[in-house]
Write an enzyme that holds these catalytic residues in place. Structure first.
Site: not given
Ligand SMILES: Nc1ccn([C@@H]2O[C@H](COP(=O)(O)O)[C@@H](O)[C@H]2O)c(=O)n1
Ligand SMILES: [Mg+2]
Length: 287
Positions: A37, A39, A152
């Site tokens: 992943d 974030d 991601s």
């Molecule tokens: N509008 C948004 C939508 C999602 N998020 C955050 O992004 C993260 C997803 O990314 P990964 O690389 O972890 O898959 C997720 O944890 C959401 O909290 C956001 O900040 N704003």
């Molecule tokens: Mg994440």
């Protein structure tokens, strides 16, 4: 392994973890693929007491958006992030809310006049940081030609820029994420493929069967994530021999630790480094 005895390392079944590490070592780098992943797994959750932004958060900067648009997106985040990490709800119950969050925020983004040219500066000006040791991990995997899939639910263009600015985007890396679509004037007009949100990585994974097919001789997986949804990033891989799952738990540690320990082989609480992962990778790639 000494590195597995630290106070922030939590393991439910130490014997199973040792067996998995031994199996990964036996297979070596030629049998390994890494799926991670982005974030809060490769990027830091916090730095010097301040929470670092997600990919979406990086775009929510004064360089890219008006104050009112940023406030709107921030309000959505406050509402829906608490649902994302709510331990009283099942993933099935959370999915409609996650879709609602992404649809609402992506609609707002579409009206925000986001320009391709703003991406690099928004990353540069942000507080985003890769975890300590990420650069070493990327180099080690590239040197041993181990494929690294970065999967991601963030924004692909942003995370690629983060990696390029803070480290190196090597040829062994592939990103599966939400990539923005731009018109000929460089204005964002949508996304290139189906939405990936936090809890549909299983579907995204199955869509990338060609990628997994190309590396089908790699039966061993190191899976890195920070959300229960990340456990499904390897669902498209066939004939898995060993999958070692390392979960980075950043938020609500007291209430989420037990369920994380049930689901992940190794749980690292508030760990802003790749030290444990790198120690395991050093053993696996030492041949
Ligand atoms: N509008 C948004 C939508 C999602 N998020 C955050 O992004 C993260 C997803 O990314 P990964 O690389 O972890 O898959 C997720 O944890 C959401 O909290 C956001 O900040 N704003
Ligand atoms: Mg994440």
């Amino acid at each position: 392994m000494d590195i597995l005895t630290g106070p922030n390392v939590h393991i439910k079944d130490k014997t199973a973890v040792n067996e998995k590490i031994k199996a990964l070592m036996k297979g070596g780098s030629k049998s390994l693929q890494v799926i991670s992943d982005f974030d809060r797994t490769l990027s830091r959750h916090s730095y010097k007491g301040k929470v670092c932004p997600s990919c979406h958060g990086i775009l929510e900067s004064g360089l890219v958006m008006s104050e009112s648009t940023r406030m709107e997106l921030q309000e959505l985040k406050t509402k829906y992030y608490s649902i994302e990490i709510d331990h009283n709800m099942t993933i099935k119950e959370k999915i409609p809310y996650m879709i609602e969050w992404y649809e609402k925020s992506h609609t707002i983004m579409l009206g925000a006049n986001i320009l391709k040219d703003h991406i690099a500066d928004s990353v540069r000006e942000s507080n985003v940081r890769l975890k300590d040791g990420c650069d070493e991990m990327f180099t080690l995997l590239n040197n041993h030609s181990v494929p690294l899939l970065i999967f991601s639910a963030g924004v692909g263009d942003i995370l690629k820029e983060v990696i390029s600015q803070k480290s190196t985007f090597h040829p062994n890396m592939k990103i599966v994420s939400n990539f923005m679509k731009f018109n000929e004037k460089g204005k964002m007009i949508g996304f290139l493929s189906d939405l990936i949100h936090v809890f549909n990585k299983n579907e995204g994974s199955l869509c990338h069967s060609q990628y997994f097919n190309d590396i089908r001789h790699r039966h061993n997986i190191l899976l890195l994530g920070d959300s229960m949804g990340d456990l499904h990033m390897a669902d498209g891989v066939e004939d898995v021999s060993t999958c070692l799952k390392i979960g980075y738990l950043n938020d609500k540690v007291d209430v989420l630790l037990d369920s994380f320990m049930d689901a992940w082989d190794i749980v690292l609480t508030d760990d802003q480094s790749m030290d444990v992962t790198n120690a395991i990778l050093s053993l696996v790639t030492a041949e």
